[in-house]
Design a protein around this motif. Sequence first.
Motif, PDB file in Angstrom:
ATOM      1  N   CYS A   7      -2.018   3.206  -7.873  1.00 23.21           N
ATOM      2  CA  CYS A   7      -1.270   2.005  -8.232  1.00 23.21           C
ATOM      3  C   CYS A   7      -1.604   0.859  -7.284  1.00 23.21           C
ATOM      4  O   CYS A   7      -1.557   1.033  -6.059  1.00 23.21           O
ATOM      5  CB  CYS A   7       0.231   2.283  -8.176  1.00 23.21           C
ATOM      6  SG  CYS A   7       0.795   3.507  -9.380  1.00 23.21           S
ATOM      7  N   SER A  80       6.353   6.431  -6.934  1.00 27.99           N
ATOM      8  CA  SER A  80       6.317   7.671  -7.713  1.00 27.99           C
ATOM      9  C   SER A  80       5.183   7.614  -8.729  1.00 27.99           C
ATOM     10  O   SER A  80       4.932   6.570  -9.342  1.00 27.99           O
ATOM     11  CB  SER A  80       7.644   7.874  -8.441  1.00 27.99           C
ATOM     12  OG  SER A  80       8.709   7.971  -7.528  1.00 27.99           O
ATOM     13  N   VAL A  81       4.496   8.741  -8.899  1.00 29.64           N
ATOM     14  CA  VAL A  81       3.447   8.849  -9.913  1.00 29.64           C
ATOM     15  C   VAL A  81       3.774  10.047 -10.792  1.00 29.64           C
ATOM     16  O   VAL A  81       4.528  10.949 -10.384  1.00 29.64           O
ATOM     17  CB  VAL A  81       2.047   9.020  -9.278  1.00 29.64           C
ATOM     18  CG1 VAL A  81       1.691   7.803  -8.446  1.00 29.64           C
ATOM     19  CG2 VAL A  81       1.978  10.277  -8.420  1.00 29.64           C
ATOM     20  N   ASP A  82       3.233  10.060 -11.998  1.00 28.94           N
ATOM     21  CA  ASP A  82       3.532  11.172 -12.888  1.00 28.94           C
ATOM     22  C   ASP A  82       2.973  12.464 -12.307  1.00 28.94           C
ATOM     23  O   ASP A  82       2.055  12.461 -11.489  1.00 28.94           O
ATOM     24  CB  ASP A  82       2.986  10.917 -14.290  1.00 28.94           C
ATOM     25  CG  ASP A  82       1.477  10.892 -14.340  1.00 28.94           C
ATOM     26  OD1 ASP A  82       0.852  11.960 -14.263  1.00 28.94           O
ATOM     27  OD2 ASP A  82       0.905   9.785 -14.429  1.00 28.94           O
ATOM     28  N   LEU A  83       3.552  13.573 -12.724  1.00 24.72           N
ATOM     29  CA  LEU A  83       3.250  14.859 -12.107  1.00 24.72           C
ATOM     30  C   LEU A  83       1.772  15.223 -12.198  1.00 24.72           C
ATOM     31  O   LEU A  83       1.199  15.770 -11.245  1.00 24.72           O
ATOM     32  CB  LEU A  83       4.101  15.959 -12.747  1.00 24.72           C
ATOM     33  CG  LEU A  83       3.921  17.359 -12.140  1.00 24.72           C
ATOM     34  CD1 LEU A  83       4.322  17.364 -10.675  1.00 24.72           C
ATOM     35  CD2 LEU A  83       4.726  18.389 -12.932  1.00 24.72           C
ATOM     36  N   LYS A  84       1.123  14.903 -13.323  1.00 25.53           N
ATOM     37  CA  LYS A  84      -0.290  15.274 -13.478  1.00 25.53           C
ATOM     38  C   LYS A  84      -1.140  14.631 -12.388  1.00 25.53           C
ATOM     39  O   LYS A  84      -1.937  15.306 -11.725  1.00 25.53           O
ATOM     40  CB  LYS A  84      -0.794  14.847 -14.860  1.00 25.53           C
ATOM     41  CG  LYS A  84      -2.254  15.225 -15.110  1.00 25.53           C
ATOM     42  CD  LYS A  84      -2.694  14.832 -16.521  1.00 25.53           C
ATOM     43  CE  LYS A  84      -4.147  15.210 -16.755  1.00 25.53           C
ATOM     44  NZ  LYS A  84      -4.608  14.820 -18.121  1.00 25.53           N
ATOM     45  N   ARG A 112       9.297  15.504 -12.918  1.00 21.58           N
ATOM     46  CA  ARG A 112       8.617  14.495 -13.724  1.00 21.58           C
ATOM     47  C   ARG A 112       7.623  13.674 -12.911  1.00 21.58           C
ATOM     48  O   ARG A 112       6.526  13.358 -13.367  1.00 21.58           O
ATOM     49  CB  ARG A 112       9.643  13.562 -14.353  1.00 21.58           C
ATOM     50  CG  ARG A 112      10.517  14.220 -15.405  1.00 21.58           C
ATOM     51  CD  ARG A 112      11.617  13.273 -15.859  1.00 21.58           C
ATOM     52  NE  ARG A 112      12.424  13.848 -16.933  1.00 21.58           N
ATOM     53  CZ  ARG A 112      13.605  13.385 -17.287  1.00 21.58           C
ATOM     54  NH1 ARG A 112      14.124  12.343 -16.648  1.00 21.58           N
ATOM     55  NH2 ARG A 112      14.277  13.946 -18.270  1.00 21.58           N
ATOM     56  N   GLN A 113       8.024  13.320 -11.709  1.00 22.03           N
ATOM     57  CA  GLN A 113       7.191  12.476 -10.868  1.00 22.03           C
ATOM     58  C   GLN A 113       7.286  12.936  -9.420  1.00 22.03           C
ATOM     59  O   GLN A 113       8.245  13.629  -9.039  1.00 22.03           O
ATOM     60  CB  GLN A 113       7.630  11.005 -10.956  1.00 22.03           C
ATOM     61  CG  GLN A 113       7.455  10.378 -12.329  1.00 22.03           C
ATOM     62  CD  GLN A 113       7.876   8.917 -12.329  1.00 22.03           C
ATOM     63  OE1 GLN A 113       8.937   8.559 -11.834  1.00 22.03           O
ATOM     64  NE2 GLN A 113       7.029   8.061 -12.885  1.00 22.03           N
ATOM     65  N   SER A 115       6.270  11.562  -5.143  1.00 20.49           N
ATOM     66  CA  SER A 115       5.801  10.527  -4.228  1.00 20.49           C
ATOM     67  C   SER A 115       5.332  11.207  -2.945  1.00 20.49           C
ATOM     68  O   SER A 115       5.631  12.385  -2.706  1.00 20.49           O
ATOM     69  CB  SER A 115       6.923   9.522  -3.925  1.00 20.49           C
ATOM     70  OG  SER A 115       8.022  10.166  -3.314  1.00 20.49           O
ATOM     71  N   THR A 178      14.291  17.154 -14.064  1.00 16.26           N
ATOM     72  CA  THR A 178      15.126  17.293 -15.257  1.00 16.26           C
ATOM     73  C   THR A 178      16.416  18.050 -14.956  1.00 16.26           C
ATOM     74  O   THR A 178      17.413  17.890 -15.660  1.00 16.26           O
ATOM     75  CB  THR A 178      14.351  18.027 -16.363  1.00 16.26           C
ATOM     76  OG1 THR A 178      13.885  19.287 -15.850  1.00 16.26           O
ATOM     77  CG2 THR A 178      13.154  17.201 -16.818  1.00 16.26           C
TER      78      THR A 178
END
Length: 274
Positions: A7, A80-84, A112-113, A115, A178
């Motif tokens: 990012c 935060s970035v997505d898990l993948k 989900r995310q 950092s 979640t």
Amino acid sequence: MAMLGLCGDDPVVTTLREAFGANIVRVPEERYRPLTVLAAHDQAVSFRGALAPLIKGDAPAFPEPATSQLPDVAGKKTKSVDLKLGLQILGGLLQGLGAGAAGLDARFRGVRQVSYGFKDVLRLWQDINLIGRLLEGRAIDKQNAAAAMFFGPHAYTFLLIDSVITSSAFTLSAEGATDAGFRFDVPGIAQAIGASAAGVSVSSASGKDLTFAGAKQLAFAFSCVHVDLETGGKIGALLPDDASRVDLFARPLQGAAAARRVLLSGAPAMIDVA
């Protein structure tokens, strides 16, 4: 040169790139040291080794790198970035520590995310003005077979690392799980990555974070300058980034470091140097 996009508005990435003119590496390593030579050509960057053996005649007595703390990096957490993407980043960082990352997906089920943050961050650096003085009148030895790639019609660009940013530990935080009761299985993750065999400790302060710590300071970012070679191999200048000069560098660095450092990716990214 392989890259993993990051990012552009991330606070850690911004600090590293704009304040220090630093390139972020995907796999932290000990081999990145001040006065290490890199070669760049046709979108590729390769690791070459120490500067001194490439200098014609007796090399100058280079000083030991200075060391400074970087609390402005150690005290920040990434966006935060997505898990993948987060697991891709984690894989590279664990590889640097000598640990594995296979099969970790199941340990992050429900996250989900993520950092990241680095601990115990140090900067090892050389005064580029002093290095310029020590290299005055010096030349790269064209007779050294390892230096041949920097000469001729298809010459590689000569890059010199002047500083590295290191850490011995990093923390991953789970964001947006979640299940509000989510907690990492720390012993299970330690076993999955082979922490004991790699000499890596895994701990958690809250259950929703993981700190991975190794025994060594590993470079996760470095800054470099372009060494201009004149006829005969004479070292002419230590140059900043210039998009019009070297096609590899997609755009000049913005910010305070623009007059001093070369970025190897136009957009923020973690890079692999072969």
